[in-house]
Design a protein around this motif. Structure first.
Motif, short mmCIF file in Angstrom:
data_model
loop_
_atom_site.label_atom_id
_atom_site.label_comp_id
_atom_site.label_asym_id
_atom_site.label_seq_id
_atom_site.Cartn_x
_atom_site.Cartn_y
_atom_site.Cartn_z
N ASP A 56 0.84 -1.21 0.00
CA ASP A 56 0.00 0.00 0.00
C ASP A 56 0.87 1.25 0.00
OD1 ASP A 56 -2.74 1.26 0.37
OD2 ASP A 56 -1.70 2.04 2.15
N TRP A 57 1.96 1.23 0.77
CA TRP A 57 2.87 2.37 0.81
C TRP A 57 3.51 2.59 -0.57
CZ3 TRP A 57 7.95 3.58 -0.03
CH2 TRP A 57 8.45 4.76 0.55
N THR B 12 2.27 1.85 -3.41
CA THR B 12 1.24 2.36 -4.31
C THR B 12 1.21 3.89 -4.30
OG1 THR B 12 -0.09 0.38 -4.02
CG2 THR B 12 -1.22 2.33 -4.85
N HIS B 13 1.44 4.48 -3.12
CA HIS B 13 1.38 5.93 -2.99
C HIS B 13 2.72 6.62 -3.22
CE1 HIS B 13 -2.28 4.62 -0.81
NE2 HIS B 13 -2.76 5.76 -1.23
N HIS B 14 3.82 5.94 -2.97
CA HIS B 14 5.13 6.59 -3.02
C HIS B 14 6.03 6.08 -4.15
CE1 HIS B 14 3.76 7.23 1.16
NE2 HIS B 14 4.42 8.36 1.07
N PRO C 16 4.70 4.24 -7.38
CA PRO C 16 3.64 3.54 -8.12
C PRO C 16 4.15 2.59 -9.19
CG PRO C 16 3.69 5.90 -8.65
CD PRO C 16 4.57 5.71 -7.47
N ALA D 68 4.91 -0.57 -7.35
CA ALA D 68 3.67 -1.22 -6.95
C ALA D 68 2.98 -1.90 -8.14
CB ALA D 68 2.72 -0.20 -6.31
N SER E 103 2.79 -6.33 -7.86
CA SER E 103 1.43 -5.94 -7.49
C SER E 103 0.77 -6.85 -6.46
CB SER E 103 0.55 -5.90 -8.76
OG SER E 103 0.55 -7.16 -9.40
N ASP F 108 11.97 3.33 -10.02
CA ASP F 108 11.71 4.28 -8.94
C ASP F 108 13.01 4.57 -8.20
OD1 ASP F 108 8.93 4.88 -9.15
OD2 ASP F 108 8.44 2.91 -8.31
#
Length: 248
Positions: A51-52, A54-56, A58, A61, A65, A105
């Motif tokens: 979840d983290w 996904t926001h930081h 992506p 993530a 997945s 990333d």
């Protein structure tokens, strides 16, 4: 007519040595899957990590997945960095860094991502009888935690039960190496033969402690057969409560 040939027989399992409670001057005890179930904790921590990301991060993530894919790249890191095998924190941190790098990333995000994962990994749910067992043991003996994992007994909230806590990541070698068991004896200020080691893993805990010259109790809640041909532990119990009854 040819006489039937005798069939080979399996070697007889060595008889278990007698547990000598009078000899016990200290207890060493495993953590993961001995005091709490580990995989529900790891799975939840991986979900929080995903979840983290996904926001930081992506892209990471999206590439990784599911918790299964995060675990797969962590297992890949075991093959890539066997020098980190004793340090589960470093393995997880570097697996996150590898995932970030592969996705394009920022690799530096591995540090805050791991910190979040590790905080969630500390939120264990102890077995119902764990607190009572630790209180029982620590009232009678110095207790030393000996773990191949990266749990911090103080962050978990059970540090007051322990004289000392030894993790493979900090000590540099992992169970079943005799040196980590001997370090536990030293921390308790006793000799190895005066220690009773308690743990759920037949090889890492029970056999490792026996080879280190300690007495051993195997917590075998699933009623597995002893998997080795050599001497079994001094006692086998199905729960922490049964351990307390054994030592009462």
């Amino acid at each position: 007519m040819t006489a039937p040939q005798p069939q080979p027989t399996a070697p007889a399992l060595a008889s278990a040595p007698q547990l000598d409670t009078a000899r016990i001057r200290a207890i060493s005890i495993d953590l993961d899957d001995t005091l709490w179930p580990i995989w529900p904790t790891i799975t939840r921590a991986e979900r929080v990590l995903l979840d983290w990301l996904t926001h930081h991060a992506p892209a990471t993530a999206a590439l990784f997945s599911s918790t299964e894919s995060l675990r797969a790249i962590r297992n890949q890191m075991v093959a890539l960095r066997p020098d980190l095998l004793h340090d589960l924190s470093a393995l997880r941190r570097e697996s996150i860094r590898l995932a970030l790098t592969q996705a394009g990333d920022e690799p530096a995000l591995a540090e805050p991502a791991f910190d979040l994962f590790f905080a969630e990994r500390m939120r264990v749910e102890l077995f119902d009888d764990a607190h009572d067992t630790l209180a029982f043991l620590s009232a009678r003996y110095p207790v030393v935690a000996v773990s191949n994992g990266n749990a911090d007994v103080h962050r978990i909230g059970i540090g007051h039960y322990f004289r000392h806590s030894i993790s493979a990541s900090e000590f540099g070698v992992a169970k079943p190496d005799a040196r980590i068991f001997h370090a536990a004896a030293t921390a308790a200020d006793v000799l190895p033969h005066e220690v009773l080691h308690v743990g759920d893993d037949a090889t890492l805990d029970a056999q490792g402690a026996l080879n280190a010259g300690m007495q051993a109790v195997w917590i075998n809640s699933a009623n597995h057969p002893w998997p080795h041909d050599d001497t079994p532990p001094h006692a086998t119990v199905d729960s922490l409560t049964a351990l307390c009854r054994l030592l009462a």
